[in-house]
Motif scaffolding. Sequence first.
Motif, PDB file in Angstrom:
ATOM      1  N   LYS A  52       0.841  -1.215   0.000  1.00 55.37           N
ATOM      2  CA  LYS A  52       0.000   0.000   0.000  1.00 55.37           C
ATOM      3  C   LYS A  52       0.867   1.253   0.000  1.00 55.37           C
ATOM      4  O   LYS A  52       0.582   2.229  -0.696  1.00 55.37           O
ATOM      5  CB  LYS A  52      -0.918   0.002   1.229  1.00 55.37           C
ATOM      6  N   ALA A  53       1.930   1.214   0.793  1.00 49.50           N
ATOM      7  CA  ALA A  53       2.820   2.389   0.856  1.00 49.50           C
ATOM      8  C   ALA A  53       3.476   2.633  -0.503  1.00 49.50           C
ATOM      9  O   ALA A  53       3.633   3.784  -0.942  1.00 49.50           O
ATOM     10  CB  ALA A  53       3.888   2.173   1.933  1.00 49.50           C
ATOM     11  N   ALA A  54       3.845   1.549  -1.192  1.00 50.75           N
ATOM     12  CA  ALA A  54       4.466   1.698  -2.524  1.00 50.75           C
ATOM     13  C   ALA A  54       3.474   2.324  -3.498  1.00 50.75           C
ATOM     14  O   ALA A  54       3.834   3.220  -4.277  1.00 50.75           O
ATOM     15  CB  ALA A  54       4.935   0.332  -3.034  1.00 50.75           C
ATOM     16  N   ALA A  55       2.223   1.865  -3.451  1.00 51.36           N
ATOM     17  CA  ALA A  55       1.207   2.419  -4.362  1.00 51.36           C
ATOM     18  C   ALA A  55       1.004   3.911  -4.077  1.00 51.36           C
ATOM     19  O   ALA A  55       0.870   4.721  -5.009  1.00 51.36           O
ATOM     20  CB  ALA A  55      -0.095   1.648  -4.222  1.00 51.36           C
ATOM     21  N   ALA A  56       1.017   4.275  -2.792  1.00 52.03           N
ATOM     22  CA  ALA A  56       0.831   5.687  -2.427  1.00 52.03           C
ATOM     23  C   ALA A  56       2.010   6.525  -2.949  1.00 52.03           C
ATOM     24  O   ALA A  56       1.817   7.610  -3.514  1.00 52.03           O
ATOM     25  CB  ALA A  56       0.690   5.823  -0.914  1.00 52.03           C
ATOM     26  N   ARG A  57       3.221   6.028  -2.776  1.00 51.82           N
ATOM     27  CA  ARG A  57       4.413   6.741  -3.260  1.00 51.82           C
ATOM     28  C   ARG A  57       4.370   6.947  -4.769  1.00 51.82           C
ATOM     29  O   ARG A  57       4.677   8.016  -5.287  1.00 51.82           O
ATOM     30  CB  ARG A  57       5.673   5.932  -2.959  1.00 51.82           C
ATOM     31  N   VAL A  58       4.054   5.864  -5.467  1.00 56.75           N
ATOM     32  CA  VAL A  58       3.992   5.946  -6.931  1.00 56.75           C
ATOM     33  C   VAL A  58       2.923   6.962  -7.342  1.00 56.75           C
ATOM     34  O   VAL A  58       3.144   7.797  -8.233  1.00 56.75           O
ATOM     35  CB  VAL A  58       3.728   4.543  -7.545  1.00 56.75           C
ATOM     36  N   GLY A  59       1.779   6.909  -6.673  1.00 55.82           N
ATOM     37  CA  GLY A  59       0.698   7.859  -6.962  1.00 55.82           C
ATOM     38  C   GLY A  59       1.153   9.301  -6.784  1.00 55.82           C
ATOM     39  O   GLY A  59       0.825  10.174  -7.596  1.00 55.82           O
ATOM     40  N   GLU A  60       1.933   9.534  -5.737  1.00 57.78           N
ATOM     41  CA  GLU A  60       2.441  10.906  -5.497  1.00 57.78           C
ATOM     42  C   GLU A  60       3.330  11.363  -6.650  1.00 57.78           C
ATOM     43  O   GLU A  60       3.220  12.481  -7.130  1.00 57.78           O
ATOM     44  CB  GLU A  60       3.261  10.952  -4.204  1.00 57.78           C
ATOM     45  N   HIS A  61       4.217  10.487  -7.089  1.00 55.45           N
ATOM     46  CA  HIS A  61       5.117  10.846  -8.194  1.00 55.45           C
ATOM     47  C   HIS A  61       4.341  11.125  -9.474  1.00 55.45           C
ATOM     48  O   HIS A  61       4.718  11.983 -10.260  1.00 55.45           O
ATOM     49  CB  HIS A  61       6.134   9.731  -8.461  1.00 55.45           C
ATOM     50  N   LEU A  62       3.291  10.338  -9.680  1.00 53.18           N
ATOM     51  CA  LEU A  62       2.549  10.455 -10.933  1.00 53.18           C
ATOM     52  C   LEU A  62       1.647  11.684 -10.957  1.00 53.18           C
ATOM     53  O   LEU A  62       1.130  12.048 -12.011  1.00 53.18           O
ATOM     54  CB  LEU A  62       1.699   9.191 -11.166  1.00 53.18           C
ATOM     55  N   GLY A  63       1.443  12.307  -9.816  1.00 54.07           N
ATOM     56  CA  GLY A  63       0.533  13.452  -9.758  1.00 54.07           C
ATOM     57  C   GLY A  63      -0.853  12.961 -10.121  1.00 54.07           C
ATOM     58  O   GLY A  63      -1.357  12.009  -9.548  1.00 54.07           O
ATOM     59  N   GLY A  64      -1.447  13.548 -11.157  1.00 55.24           N
ATOM     60  CA  GLY A  64      -2.817  13.148 -11.520  1.00 55.24           C
ATOM     61  C   GLY A  64      -2.874  12.008 -12.526  1.00 55.24           C
ATOM     62  O   GLY A  64      -3.957  11.518 -12.832  1.00 55.24           O
ATOM     63  N   SER A  65      -1.724  11.549 -13.036  1.00 52.98           N
ATOM     64  CA  SER A  65      -1.830  10.535 -14.100  1.00 52.98           C
ATOM     65  C   SER A  65      -1.769   9.115 -13.546  1.00 52.98           C
ATOM     66  O   SER A  65      -1.439   8.902 -12.376  1.00 52.98           O
ATOM     67  CB  SER A  65      -0.765  10.734 -15.182  1.00 52.98           C
ATOM     68  N   GLY A  66      -2.059   8.179 -14.428  1.00 55.74           N
ATOM     69  CA  GLY A  66      -2.106   6.782 -13.996  1.00 55.74           C
ATOM     70  C   GLY A  66      -0.816   6.040 -14.294  1.00 55.74           C
ATOM     71  O   GLY A  66       0.129   6.599 -14.854  1.00 55.74           O
ATOM     72  N   LEU A  67      -0.809   4.761 -13.919  1.00 51.67           N
ATOM     73  CA  LEU A  67       0.342   3.877 -14.191  1.00 51.67           C
ATOM     74  C   LEU A  67      -0.026   2.967 -15.358  1.00 51.67           C
ATOM     75  O   LEU A  67      -1.052   2.287 -15.314  1.00 51.67           O
ATOM     76  CB  LEU A  67       0.640   3.035 -12.950  1.00 51.67           C
ATOM     77  N   ASN A  68       0.814   2.957 -16.394  1.00 52.53           N
ATOM     78  CA  ASN A  68       0.523   2.131 -17.572  1.00 52.53           C
ATOM     79  C   ASN A  68       0.809   0.653 -17.344  1.00 52.53           C
ATOM     80  O   ASN A  68       0.040  -0.209 -17.769  1.00 52.53           O
ATOM     81  CB  ASN A  68       1.346   2.583 -18.782  1.00 52.53           C
ATOM     82  N   LEU A  69       1.928   0.370 -16.690  1.00 51.36           N
ATOM     83  CA  LEU A  69       2.394  -1.016 -16.686  1.00 51.36           C
ATOM     84  C   LEU A  69       2.879  -1.420 -15.293  1.00 51.36           C
ATOM     85  O   LEU A  69       3.752  -0.758 -14.721  1.00 51.36           O
ATOM     86  CB  LEU A  69       3.561  -1.083 -17.687  1.00 51.36           C
TER      87      LEU A  69
END
Length: 244
Positions: free
Chosen positions: A75-92
């Motif tokens: 969960k913490a990793a998903a939150a971190r990645v979300g922060e980096h991505l700002g409003g965009s999503g993760l493709n892969l």
Amino acid sequence: MAGLQVCSVLVTGANQGIGLGLVRHFLGMPNPPKWVFAACQDPKGQRAQELQNLASKHPNLVIIPLEVTDPASIKAAAARVGEHLGGSGLNLLINNAGIMKLNSLDNETLEDMTQVYTTNTIGPLLLGQAFLPLLKKAAQGSPSSALSCSKAAIINMSSSGGSIEEVYLWNYGQAVSYRCSKAALNMLTKCQSLGYRQHGVLCVALHPGWVQTDMGGAGSQKVGVSPWQSPCADFPWEGRELLP
Ligand code: NDP
């Protein structure tokens, strides 16, 4: 990887072996992703030295701490990645982290079966759940209606060792817990593909070939290819045969 256009990718087990090979390939693409998230257990440790070196040269590489057997870490990793991505999503999302124990039918244990299943099967399940909102966001933001790796996808690194139809190299090693975990991962991938298709997320299980790594055997064994030569570096993956 010609033809693949992704803005963002996350690779688990990225500090060595196939995971590190994939990270290098993404960074070396003519059109590299805006974000390459390399997840590993100990980003500051010695085992992540190569990733640290790469990160010092590539500002689009972000090292993320991740223990795939720990739901809180996921969960913490998903939150971190979300922060980096700002409003965009993760493709892969590439669920590559895995372990193998060369136990036989006679000496397989509850502890090893549990550890291998938790790492190789439950980890990808929980990662899929935690990253689904970001994958959905990427799918929603894509102009394409077709499922693809360039849009939104989960790639589960399976193994032909998990094939029930062709029990690969039984005489080389029974590896019962590993085979069972990868067979279960194949079914998980099928379930994910059925469940996540409606969200525009492609789900694929992939056998990378026999690759010389810690797990695949390097040193004395003259089998397999290097992580840089693995067919899993060949995109697009959409056309690849799914494992049974
Ligand atoms: P390696 O043993 O070289 O690398 C495995 C990676 O998984 C390492 O980065 C390791 O981290 C990480 N990992 C293990 N457990 C965890 C955990 N609990 N949490 C987070 N990360 C973890 O293996 P390969 O590169 O060879 O294999 C990668 C994938 O490809 C695996 O899923 C494997 O089953 C599959 N595969 C490999 C084949 C081959 O020939 N090599 C053939 C078929 C499939 P750390 O370094 O910190 O331990």
